[in-house]
Design a protein around this motif. Sequence first.
Motif, PDB file in Angstrom:
ATOM      1  N   UNK A 181       5.195  -9.995   6.033  1.00 44.57           N
ATOM      2  CA  UNK A 181       3.737  -9.628   5.774  1.00 44.57           C
ATOM      3  C   UNK A 181       2.950 -10.567   6.735  1.00 44.57           C
ATOM      4  N   UNK A 182       3.307 -11.730   7.040  1.00 36.83           N
ATOM      5  CA  UNK A 182       2.430 -12.601   7.650  1.00 36.83           C
ATOM      6  C   UNK A 182       1.847 -12.411   9.045  1.00 36.83           C
ATOM      7  N   UNK A 183       2.668 -11.609   9.700  1.00 36.60           N
ATOM      8  CA  UNK A 183       2.159 -11.150  10.959  1.00 36.60           C
ATOM      9  C   UNK A 183       1.170  -9.808  10.732  1.00 36.60           C
ATOM     10  N   UNK A 184       1.068  -9.147   9.660  1.00 32.63           N
ATOM     11  CA  UNK A 184       0.252  -8.196   9.418  1.00 32.63           C
ATOM     12  C   UNK A 184      -1.095  -8.576   8.553  1.00 32.63           C
ATOM     13  N   UNK A 185      -1.089  -9.593   8.108  1.00 33.54           N
ATOM     14  CA  UNK A 185      -1.826 -10.248   7.205  1.00 33.54           C
ATOM     15  C   UNK A 185      -3.209  -9.820   7.225  1.00 33.54           C
ATOM     16  N   UNK A 186      -3.875  -9.932   8.597  1.00 32.74           N
ATOM     17  CA  UNK A 186      -5.192  -9.819   8.865  1.00 32.74           C
ATOM     18  C   UNK A 186      -5.478  -8.215   8.708  1.00 32.74           C
ATOM     19  N   UNK A 187      -4.426  -7.038   8.627  1.00 30.19           N
ATOM     20  CA  UNK A 187      -4.863  -5.927   8.546  1.00 30.19           C
ATOM     21  C   UNK A 187      -4.913  -5.436   6.952  1.00 30.19           C
ATOM     22  N   UNK A 188      -4.569  -6.298   6.049  1.00 30.17           N
ATOM     23  CA  UNK A 188      -4.551  -6.105   4.559  1.00 30.17           C
ATOM     24  C   UNK A 188      -5.700  -6.640   3.778  1.00 30.17           C
ATOM     25  N   UNK A 189      -5.855  -6.129   2.422  1.00 31.34           N
ATOM     26  CA  UNK A 189      -7.021  -6.236   1.870  1.00 31.34           C
ATOM     27  C   UNK A 189      -7.088  -7.870   1.402  1.00 31.34           C
ATOM     28  N   UNK A 204       3.468  -5.907  -3.781  1.00 31.68           N
ATOM     29  CA  UNK A 204       3.993  -4.645  -4.189  1.00 31.68           C
ATOM     30  C   UNK A 204       2.978  -3.833  -5.102  1.00 31.68           C
ATOM     31  N   UNK A 205       2.272  -4.674  -6.014  1.00 32.42           N
ATOM     32  CA  UNK A 205       1.324  -3.929  -6.907  1.00 32.42           C
ATOM     33  C   UNK A 205       0.087  -3.515  -6.292  1.00 32.42           C
ATOM     34  N   UNK A 206      -0.306  -3.591  -5.174  1.00 26.84           N
ATOM     35  CA  UNK A 206      -1.426  -3.625  -4.768  1.00 26.84           C
ATOM     36  C   UNK A 206      -1.817  -1.770  -4.598  1.00 26.84           C
ATOM     37  N   UNK A 207      -3.015  -1.561  -4.820  1.00 28.05           N
ATOM     38  CA  UNK A 207      -3.374  -0.181  -5.163  1.00 28.05           C
ATOM     39  C   UNK A 207      -4.252   0.291  -3.943  1.00 28.05           C
ATOM     40  N   UNK A 208      -4.694  -0.791  -2.952  1.00 29.82           N
ATOM     41  CA  UNK A 208      -5.593  -0.174  -1.892  1.00 29.82           C
ATOM     42  C   UNK A 208      -4.914   0.619  -0.825  1.00 29.82           C
ATOM     43  N   UNK A 209      -5.643   1.840  -0.650  1.00 30.86           N
ATOM     44  CA  UNK A 209      -4.967   2.872   0.154  1.00 30.86           C
ATOM     45  C   UNK A 209      -4.439   2.434   1.445  1.00 30.86           C
ATOM     46  N   UNK A 210      -5.268   1.678   2.345  1.00 30.81           N
ATOM     47  CA  UNK A 210      -5.030   1.448   3.616  1.00 30.81           C
ATOM     48  C   UNK A 210      -3.880   0.320   3.711  1.00 30.81           C
ATOM     49  N   UNK A 211      -3.476  -0.323   2.602  1.00 27.95           N
ATOM     50  CA  UNK A 211      -2.305  -1.339   2.452  1.00 27.95           C
ATOM     51  C   UNK A 211      -1.018  -0.491   2.407  1.00 27.95           C
ATOM     52  N   UNK A 212      -0.996   0.822   1.866  1.00 28.76           N
ATOM     53  CA  UNK A 212       0.116   1.463   1.542  1.00 28.76           C
ATOM     54  C   UNK A 212       1.291   1.580   2.469  1.00 28.76           C
ATOM     55  N   UNK A 213       0.802   2.068   3.749  1.00 31.28           N
ATOM     56  CA  UNK A 213       1.848   2.072   4.876  1.00 31.28           C
ATOM     57  C   UNK A 213       2.460   0.752   5.099  1.00 31.28           C
ATOM     58  N   UNK A 214       1.956  -0.283   5.153  1.00 30.60           N
ATOM     59  CA  UNK A 214       2.659  -1.622   5.195  1.00 30.60           C
ATOM     60  C   UNK A 214       3.683  -1.913   4.107  1.00 30.60           C
ATOM     61  N   UNK A 215       3.080  -1.499   2.781  1.00 27.71           N
ATOM     62  CA  UNK A 215       3.988  -1.891   1.507  1.00 27.71           C
ATOM     63  C   UNK A 215       5.094  -1.004   1.500  1.00 27.71           C
TER      64      UNK A 215
END
Length: 412
Positions: A181-189, A204-215
């Motif tokens: 996750x660290x390398x993609x951190x900036x893209x997340x909520x 893993x519990x995050x509900x933010x739409x934009x984060x879903x592909x990463x999770x």
Amino acid sequence: MIRAIKGTRDIFSPEVEKWQLAERNAREICALYGYTEIRTPIFEATELFARGIGEITDIVTKQMYTFQDGDDRITLRPENTAPVVRAFVENGMDNEPTITKLYYIGPMFRRERPQKGRYRQFSQFGIEVLGTENPAVDAEVIELLMRFIGSTQVLEYRLELNSVGCSIDRPRYTAKLQELLRPQKEKMCADCQDRIERNPLRVLDCKVEADQPIIDALPAIDEFLEEGCKIHFAAVQKYLAMSNITYTRNKRLVRGLDYYTRTAFEVIAGGLGSQNAVAGGGRYDKLVEELGGKPTTGIGFALGLDRLILAMPESAREPGGVKVFIVAMSDAAFDYAYEKIQAPLRQNGIGCEVDYQRRSVKAAMRQADKRGVDWTILVGEDEMKDNAATLKNMKGGEQQRVSINELVEKLK
Ligand code: HAM
């Protein structure tokens, strides 16, 4: 006007009869499975929750009602697992060779943003089993929960199940999550950016739409579970199958409290909007030790009664006690009804009420209708003369004159 505090509310008839039904069923089912009730205080030392639930959980960082009381920091309980474990240790139950099975019903307090199904004072029904790792107990706890929900006539609900591993495999898993996750951190909520460092599992519990592909691309915990956890989880599933309990496996289910190990589960109900988790629970095999007791494993759940009540149909309620409404047509008839009818009915266990308002017969009948009674008794001069009463069936509408000596018999 002085109003109730935001996020709190008053519960009264007819809603309260739903609560009564749910609470009675909870007690009956707990008795059936051998659980006894525990009542712990509403407030506890703040440290109990900080240590028990976890310093960096949402509950502890943002939601607790904490205040200074002399030299003590005190918190209104946001949940009851930590208090039950505190009581278990303090009362020396960890010295017993037997397992301990407890249940509780009562209010909890969390300073959350109020909305439908989310309150600042809410009630939980929960159970806790201490002293066994046996995976059959995990299945029993879940079975009791499902049976209870079924008993309240809620139709749409489903169980989600996961294993969150233990102190051997979880550090390996969270390290892997951080690495990915660290390398993609900036893209997340913003919340996730914080979680990646402080509590990566919660990503893993995050509900933010934009984060879903990463999770979605993250590995599931399965690949990291050590042998003991794998065997335990397989056995839990075996016992659930024996009890005919269906579930969906949710590999992203992690729960919001830090004490969980191995089995974790939630029940989601239909028709509740965003606050649709009616119950959650799991194992907490290290909590007793963390709170100063002898190493003792535990498992339990808590169900949000406020949410359950919202999901229950109108028909699911404890029946009212009053079956008969008595209407008097004169002052003398009122005294007659008060003395000669109301008293004997109650003495014989027949719930009744006499019309105190004494408006018109029509108004009294409307009142009787509203109360939902089965019978109305009418008394006027004629009835008094005959030592009788007129009995009206509220469903069919038919009326008959009955001698007051026969009233009790007739109504029974
Ligand atoms: P929890 O998931 O935090 O778990 O809460 C359990 C249930 O309480 C939720 O599923 C929800 O129905 C209800 N609930 C929570 N917060 C609110 C709120 N603000 N308003 C209305 N209902 C709410 C626990 O509390 C753990 N102690 C469960 C447990 C017992 N784990 C092991 N043993």
